[in-house]
Enzyme design. Structure first.
Site, PDB file in Angstrom:
ATOM      1  N   ARG A 170       0.835  -1.208   0.000  1.00  0.00           N
ATOM      2  CA  ARG A 170       0.000   0.000   0.000  1.00  0.00           C
ATOM      3  C   ARG A 170       0.869   1.257   0.000  1.00  0.00           C
ATOM      4  O   ARG A 170       0.536   2.265  -0.636  1.00  0.00           O
ATOM      5  CB  ARG A 170      -0.938  -0.038   1.219  1.00  0.00           C
ATOM      6  CG  ARG A 170      -2.034   0.999   1.137  1.00  0.00           C
ATOM      7  CD  ARG A 170      -3.047   0.826   2.242  1.00  0.00           C
ATOM      8  NE  ARG A 170      -2.462   1.041   3.562  1.00  0.00           N
ATOM      9  CZ  ARG A 170      -3.098   0.809   4.704  1.00  0.00           C
ATOM     10  NH1 ARG A 170      -4.336   0.353   4.687  1.00  0.00           N
ATOM     11  NH2 ARG A 170      -2.517   1.030   5.858  1.00  0.00           N
TER      12      ARG A 170
ATOM     13  N   GLU B 229     -16.377   6.237   5.471  1.00  0.00           N
ATOM     14  CA  GLU B 229     -15.513   5.827   6.578  1.00  0.00           C
ATOM     15  C   GLU B 229     -15.304   7.009   7.518  1.00  0.00           C
ATOM     16  O   GLU B 229     -15.821   8.095   7.278  1.00  0.00           O
ATOM     17  CB  GLU B 229     -14.177   5.339   6.030  1.00  0.00           C
ATOM     18  CG  GLU B 229     -13.458   6.394   5.200  1.00  0.00           C
ATOM     19  CD  GLU B 229     -12.166   5.895   4.583  1.00  0.00           C
ATOM     20  OE1 GLU B 229     -11.563   4.963   5.126  1.00  0.00           O
ATOM     21  OE2 GLU B 229     -11.757   6.466   3.560  1.00  0.00           O
TER      22      GLU B 229
ATOM     23  N   LYS C 113      -2.592   6.731   1.132  1.00  0.00           N
ATOM     24  CA  LYS C 113      -2.407   7.280   2.492  1.00  0.00           C
ATOM     25  C   LYS C 113      -1.493   8.491   2.354  1.00  0.00           C
ATOM     26  O   LYS C 113      -0.299   8.451   2.627  1.00  0.00           O
ATOM     27  CB  LYS C 113      -1.796   6.226   3.413  1.00  0.00           C
ATOM     28  CG  LYS C 113      -1.984   6.597   4.889  1.00  0.00           C
ATOM     29  CD  LYS C 113      -1.773   5.395   5.783  1.00  0.00           C
ATOM     30  CE  LYS C 113      -1.874   5.754   7.257  1.00  0.00           C
ATOM     31  NZ  LYS C 113      -3.223   6.143   7.679  1.00  0.00           N
TER      32      LYS C 113
END
Ligand code: PMP
Length: 350
Positions: A86, A228, A187
């Protein structure tokens, strides 16, 4: 250990990448680049040009992962290779070279070994690792950079909402999205900067965090679908017993805890899963239980969700308890690891 805060540990890691002068067409700009071997050094400040790309343009991505002690005092890293992948994907989203997957895993192991005295005793918290990759090239105008730094630091932590009674968390649904288009799955620091003021405003009203929505779904409660929180994915157990979580997409961060929960629920507990959009109306009418998942949040039960002044309470945390028991068990070695999620770390003897 109480809560999720920074305690400075002993050793950090630093590596540099310089793609060299821009020779048009001569290289793949998204390749691994030329990362230096890197060093494990004493915790120190990092020098930065005032013109570094990270400072003006937010060219920075990061990860968060944990190492925990097992019952025999050994140390276990959770899903480090998934975090490596990721991290690489996030870097590429911002046109930065990725840090090679195998090197990421061995750097993280090296960090845990060198800071092993900071890993809390079993059941008393974990060592949180924070790799950050950012542009250090001095650059005035917006554009792709060619010089980067990768650093990793570590801090002993407890879960974000540790020692809270079950279902004590209250979330406020905001009529807005979390991430800029194209950035939701990465991220990147920019996504967190974008929501800080909104999260703080909700906290000032007594909420613990917020829930964002998918702006494409519209803003009426019948249609509005949730995504979220500022740092965790969301699960809803319906009266039917099915567990629903929003599907991956541009407005959803692909949580590694989310994936772990899905696999445990399906493969260990035999729960029926639905990965699909879920509206606020459905949560308010048919939701029995809500919990949120993340490396820092762990698997946290939610007591109340509020939207524009109407609130819905949840009176059970049965599924959250079952799932957390399995995930904690695998992380700490109390249960078998049928998924191959855990990597044991040998400590450096002093
Ligand atoms: N959503 C957001 C916005 C997050 O910041 C995080 C934490 N990284 C998560 C979900 C959960 O991801 P993970 O389970 O991989 O920690």
């Amino acid at each position: 250990m109480s809560g999720f805060g920074l305690t400075q540990t002993k050793i950090i890691y630093r590596a540099a990448c310089d793609l060299g002068p821009d020779q048009k067409g001569s290289e793949d700009p998204l390749s691994e680049g030329a990362w230096s071997e890197g060093n494990f050094i004493e915790w120190d400040e990092i020098g930065l040009s005032p013109a570094a790309g990270v400072l003006s343009y937010g060219l920075s991505v990061f990860e968060g992962l944990k190492a925990q002690r097992d019952q025999n005092g050994g140390i276990r890293l959770f899903r480090v290779d998934e975090h490596a992948r990721r991290f690489a994907a996030s870097a590429q989203t911002l046109l930065m070279p990725f840090f090679p997957i195998d090197r990421f895993c061995s750097v993280i192991e090296g960090m845990v070994r060198r800071n092993s005295s900071f890993v809390p005793a079993s059941g008393e918290g974990s060592l949180y690792l924070r790799p950050v990759l950012f542009a250090v090239e001095p650059k005035l105008g917006l554009g792709r950079c060619r010089q980067f730094s990768m650093t990793v630091y570590a801090s002993p932590v407890d879960d974000f909402f540790s020692h809270r009674p079950e279902r004590s968390l209250r979330l406020e649904v905001l009529d807005r999205e979390r991430a800029a288009p194209g950035l939701g799955a990465a991220k990147c620091s920019a996504n967190y900067a974008a929501v800080l003021a909104a999260v703080e405003a909700s906290r000032a009203k007594g909420f613990n965090d917020v829930v964002f929505i998918d702006p494409e779904s519209g803003y009426s409660s019948q249609q509005t679908v949730v995504t979220e929180t500022s740092g965790a994915n969301l699960f809803v157990r319906l009266a039917s017993g099915h567990l629903v979580t929003p599907p991956l997409g541009d407005q959803l961060f692909p949580g590694i805890t989310r994936d772990s929960v899905l696999r445990v629920a399906r493969e260990v507990l035999g729960i029926t899963i639905e990965e699909r959009p879920i509206s606020l109306e459905e949560i308010f009418e048919a939701g029995d239980e809500v919990f949120c998942t993340g490396t820092a949040w762990s698997v946290a039960s939610i007591g109340e969700i509020e939207h524009r002044g109407s609130a819905k309470q949840f009176s059970t945390s049965e599924t959250q308890t079952l799932i957390l028991n399995v995930i904690r068990g695998v992380q700490t070695g109390r249960l078998e690891d049928p998924f191959g999620w855990v990597r044991k770390v040998g400590e450096v003897k002093r």
